[in-house]
Design a protein around this motif. Structure first.
Motif, short mmCIF file in Angstrom:
data_model
loop_
_atom_site.label_atom_id
_atom_site.label_comp_id
_atom_site.label_asym_id
_atom_site.label_seq_id
_atom_site.Cartn_x
_atom_site.Cartn_y
_atom_site.Cartn_z
N MET A 1 30.05 -25.98 12.67
CA MET A 1 29.47 -24.95 11.81
C MET A 1 28.55 -25.59 10.78
O MET A 1 27.50 -25.06 10.47
CB MET A 1 30.61 -24.16 11.15
CG MET A 1 30.13 -22.99 10.37
SD MET A 1 29.45 -21.77 11.50
CE MET A 1 29.23 -20.42 10.45
N ARG A 2 28.95 -26.74 10.27
CA ARG A 2 28.14 -27.39 9.25
C ARG A 2 26.81 -27.86 9.84
O ARG A 2 25.78 -27.81 9.20
CB ARG A 2 28.90 -28.56 8.65
CG ARG A 2 28.15 -29.29 7.58
CD ARG A 2 29.05 -30.34 6.93
NE ARG A 2 28.31 -31.21 6.06
CZ ARG A 2 28.02 -30.97 4.80
NH1 ARG A 2 28.41 -29.83 4.28
NH2 ARG A 2 27.37 -31.83 4.07
N ASP A 3 26.83 -28.29 11.10
CA ASP A 3 25.63 -28.74 11.77
C ASP A 3 24.63 -27.59 11.91
O ASP A 3 23.43 -27.76 11.73
CB ASP A 3 25.98 -29.33 13.12
CG ASP A 3 24.79 -30.00 13.78
OD1 ASP A 3 23.98 -30.59 13.04
OD2 ASP A 3 24.69 -29.93 15.01
N LEU A 4 25.13 -26.39 12.24
CA LEU A 4 24.27 -25.23 12.38
C LEU A 4 23.65 -24.86 11.03
O LEU A 4 22.46 -24.52 10.95
CB LEU A 4 25.07 -24.05 12.94
CG LEU A 4 24.32 -22.75 13.13
CD1 LEU A 4 23.20 -22.92 14.14
CD2 LEU A 4 25.28 -21.66 13.57
N LEU A 5 24.43 -24.92 9.96
CA LEU A 5 23.92 -24.62 8.63
C LEU A 5 22.82 -25.60 8.23
O LEU A 5 21.80 -25.20 7.66
CB LEU A 5 25.06 -24.66 7.61
CG LEU A 5 24.66 -24.36 6.17
CD1 LEU A 5 24.10 -22.96 6.04
CD2 LEU A 5 25.86 -24.55 5.26
N MET A 6 22.99 -26.86 8.54
CA MET A 6 21.96 -27.85 8.20
C MET A 6 20.67 -27.59 8.98
O MET A 6 19.57 -27.76 8.46
CB MET A 6 22.46 -29.27 8.48
CG MET A 6 23.57 -29.71 7.54
SD MET A 6 23.16 -29.53 5.79
CE MET A 6 21.85 -30.72 5.66
N ARG A 7 20.77 -27.15 10.22
CA ARG A 7 19.59 -26.81 11.00
C ARG A 7 18.85 -25.63 10.39
O ARG A 7 17.63 -25.60 10.33
CB ARG A 7 19.97 -26.49 12.44
CG ARG A 7 20.37 -27.69 13.25
CD ARG A 7 20.69 -27.29 14.65
NE ARG A 7 21.19 -28.41 15.42
CZ ARG A 7 21.46 -28.36 16.70
NH1 ARG A 7 21.29 -27.22 17.36
NH2 ARG A 7 21.90 -29.41 17.33
N ILE A 8 19.60 -24.64 9.96
CA ILE A 8 18.99 -23.46 9.33
C ILE A 8 18.31 -23.85 8.03
O ILE A 8 17.18 -23.42 7.76
CB ILE A 8 20.06 -22.37 9.10
CG1 ILE A 8 20.54 -21.82 10.44
CG2 ILE A 8 19.52 -21.26 8.22
CD1 ILE A 8 21.71 -20.87 10.34
N ILE A 9 18.96 -24.66 7.22
CA ILE A 9 18.37 -25.09 5.95
C ILE A 9 17.11 -25.92 6.19
O ILE A 9 16.09 -25.74 5.53
CB ILE A 9 19.40 -25.86 5.11
CG1 ILE A 9 20.49 -24.91 4.63
CG2 ILE A 9 18.73 -26.55 3.92
CD1 ILE A 9 21.66 -25.59 3.95
N TYR A 10 17.16 -26.81 7.17
CA TYR A 10 16.00 -27.64 7.49
C TYR A 10 14.84 -26.78 7.98
O TYR A 10 13.69 -26.95 7.58
CB TYR A 10 16.36 -28.69 8.54
CG TYR A 10 15.21 -29.57 8.93
CD1 TYR A 10 14.73 -30.54 8.06
CD2 TYR A 10 14.57 -29.43 10.15
CE1 TYR A 10 13.67 -31.35 8.41
CE2 TYR A 10 13.51 -30.22 10.51
CZ TYR A 10 13.06 -31.19 9.64
OH TYR A 10 11.99 -31.97 9.98
N GLY A 11 15.12 -25.82 8.84
CA GLY A 11 14.08 -24.92 9.34
C GLY A 11 13.50 -24.07 8.23
O GLY A 11 12.30 -23.83 8.17
N ALA A 12 14.34 -23.61 7.32
CA ALA A 12 13.86 -22.79 6.21
C ALA A 12 12.99 -23.61 5.27
O ALA A 12 12.01 -23.09 4.72
CB ALA A 12 15.05 -22.18 5.46
#
Length: 73
Positions: A1-12
């Motif tokens: 779950m943390r990996d997915l959140l980091m991807r979203i933050i990086y994309g944003a």
């Protein structure tokens, strides 16, 4: 779950940076063109106005072409 959140933050962050650059360029180029075009009528004013007319035409052209493609004509 943390990996997915980091991807979203990086994309944003990339999205926000691109948006900031686009708006900044628009805020610099737009008023500059307005100031140049607001001088008495001349060759520069005509060139700027023709460029703006082309930019306004492009959206209508794409819309009409996409409608024709959807209709199969």
């Amino acid at each position: 779950m943390r990996d997915l959140l980091m991807r979203i933050i990086y994309g944003a962050s990339n999205l926000l940076l691109g948006s900031f650059v686009t708006v900044s360029v628009g805020l610099v180029v737009g008023p500059t063109l307005i100031l140049i075009a607001s001088t008495p009528r001349g060759r520069t004013n005509a060139i700027i106005m023709q460029g703006i007319d082309v930019l306004l035409l492009i959206s209508q052209l794409f819309l009409s072409l996409s409608i024709l493609i959807l209709l199969g004509l």
